[in-house]
Every structure is written in structure tokens, then in C-alpha cells.
Design an enzyme around this catalytic site. Sequence first.
Site, PDB file in Angstrom:
ATOM      1  N   ARG A   1       0.844  -1.191   0.000  1.00  0.00           N
ATOM      2  CA  ARG A   1       0.000   0.000   0.000  1.00  0.00           C
ATOM      3  C   ARG A   1       0.882   1.245   0.000  1.00  0.00           C
ATOM      4  NH1 ARG A   1      -4.659  -0.876   4.502  1.00  0.00           N
ATOM      5  NH2 ARG A   1      -5.071   1.261   3.852  1.00  0.00           N
TER       6      ARG A   1
ATOM      7  N   ASP B   1       1.467   5.456  -0.036  1.00  0.00           N
ATOM      8  CA  ASP B   1       0.892   6.658   0.555  1.00  0.00           C
ATOM      9  C   ASP B   1       0.541   7.692  -0.503  1.00  0.00           C
ATOM     10  OD1 ASP B   1       0.581   6.237   3.239  1.00  0.00           O
ATOM     11  OD2 ASP B   1       2.554   6.995   3.796  1.00  0.00           O
TER      12      ASP B   1
ATOM     13  N   TYR C   1      11.895  -0.440  -4.096  1.00  0.00           N
ATOM     14  CA  TYR C   1      11.525   0.958  -4.321  1.00  0.00           C
ATOM     15  C   TYR C   1      12.734   1.724  -4.841  1.00  0.00           C
ATOM     16  CZ  TYR C   1       7.030   0.687  -1.882  1.00  0.00           C
ATOM     17  OH  TYR C   1       5.736   0.381  -1.526  1.00  0.00           O
TER      18      TYR C   1
ATOM     19  N   ARG D   1      11.043   6.732   3.068  1.00  0.00           N
ATOM     20  CA  ARG D   1      11.220   8.181   3.062  1.00  0.00           C
ATOM     21  C   ARG D   1      12.050   8.652   4.257  1.00  0.00           C
ATOM     22  NH1 ARG D   1       5.202   9.957   2.654  1.00  0.00           N
ATOM     23  NH2 ARG D   1       6.103  12.045   2.908  1.00  0.00           N
TER      24      ARG D   1
END
Length: 282
Positions: free
Chosen positions: A50, A52, A121, A209
Site C-alpha cells: 500500500r 501513501d 523501491y 522516506r
Amino acid sequence: MRIRIDLAYDGADFHGWARQPGLRTVQGALEAALVTVLRVPEVAVTCAGRTDTGVHARGQVVHADVTDEVLAASAGRSADPPPAALARRLNGILPPDVRVHRVAPAPAGFDARFGATWRRYAYRVADRPEAVDPLTRGHVLAWPRPLDLGPMNAAAEHLVGEHDFAAFCKQRAGASTVRELRELGWSRSSSGVLGARVVADAFCHHMVRSLVGCLVVVGEGRRPPSWAGEVLAAGVRDPAVPVVPAHGLTLEEVGYPADDALAAQADRTRRVRGPVPQENRP
């Protein structure tokens, strides 16, 4: 029948992946398109990770359960096999910031979320004036100061492995923050853009992040590479670690084991994570 759907999306105008009342989300858009094409009252999809608000995906994977009859009927008179016809028809009604790359019958035991063994990622940063391209501003972070690649990679070495990443995660009651970070490293492209490659078995909320934010601080020379390890060992959020903006982050790829190991992998993941949902949001 379980189907696997591979898709990509630009997250800029979505309030993240997960369906939310009154908000535009990727899950909401995909499920609405499936309801229309399959002509059923509802369809629920499950994703590998999931994302953001503002986070993009090139390699998102989802599964959905439909009957053979419904899938066959949705193809109509198309000469394509029903999964291929479904992909084409979904792309015909989905908004342009979501594209289905492939629809295929899922192997026995496939679970997009629990069956995944790793997620990859990328985070992209332009830290030089000549590397800041207005045409890529939606998925590359423009950074106002130069970053030193060497110390950033040295700092990343302190973070790779299986650890409790509580210092880099937004806490959720009852949720584990133990993850296996398999790869974390930086390289610079021919255009001068810095790219972080981040691979883990799963991610907790804001983890990527925050990791990038920590390494950027080191790259600016404000902290030594060893500081990353100190933050990790402390086990609590450090206000000196920024959570970098979402738009530089993209889910690139999700890995799964061989077909004959899918069911065992899904069972193993469910046992490790327990009853509390792990949302894998970076």
C-alpha cells in the site's frame, strides 16, 4: 478464480492506494473499473504494498477473485483470451494516471500481499542545477544542496540487515517494525540524478522516506555516516531525520517465489505478522 493484475500509476493526484470514502484512491479507481467491466456488484482487490499519498508505482501487483463465468462473459466477442481482454477493457475506462500492464490467471496459492518475498523501491533526487528537469519534477525531488554519494553509501551499510526499524517508521499500535532491509545504496545516472535502490521483505509506514531523509543529512555533511547506525540503535524517531517528500518515491518491482512455493510463503508471512494488518506503506 484468482487473477493477478500488474499495474502502474502516477500517485500525484491520488490519496494513496487504500480506498477511502470521498477521496480519490488507486484502489477505488481500479475496483470501480473492475465492477464496470465485469458487471458485478463489487470486486475487492489486494495489493502487494500500500502506497501513501503522492507515491508512484511502476510495478504494483494485486489479486482479485472472480468466477470463471464472469471473466469469460466480460470478454464478450473479443478474440483475445479473457484475461487479455479484461486488461484492454480496463485500460479503456481507467483514468490516464493508472495503467494495467497485464492480467493473468494466478498460480495456486498466490497472494499478492502475503506471498511476496521482497519489494523494491526507488527514490530519485536531483541535487545539481543541471539535473533538475521540469519534465520530471513529478517523480524526482529537486534538492537545493549538493549531496556526497560516498558518505551516503557508507551510512547505508549501517542499516542493511534485519533490524527493528522503529526509528524510521511511523508507529502503529500492535504492529511490528522489524524488517529485513536487503539492499540500500545510491548511484548517479548519466543525467546527474541520484537514485536510491531500496529492497526489503516489507516496509512499514514512512520507512523508505525516513531512510532517505537520514542519508540525505549525511550526504550534506551535517552528520557522519556512523550516525545512521546510531539512529537505528536508538529505536525512537529522531527529529533530525526528515521524512522526505512522497513524490520522489516509486514502487518499482515486487518479487515472488516459484509457483510451487507460493502457498508456503503466504502461510509463513501470515504466521510471522500475526493478526494485526501490516500495510507495507513506505
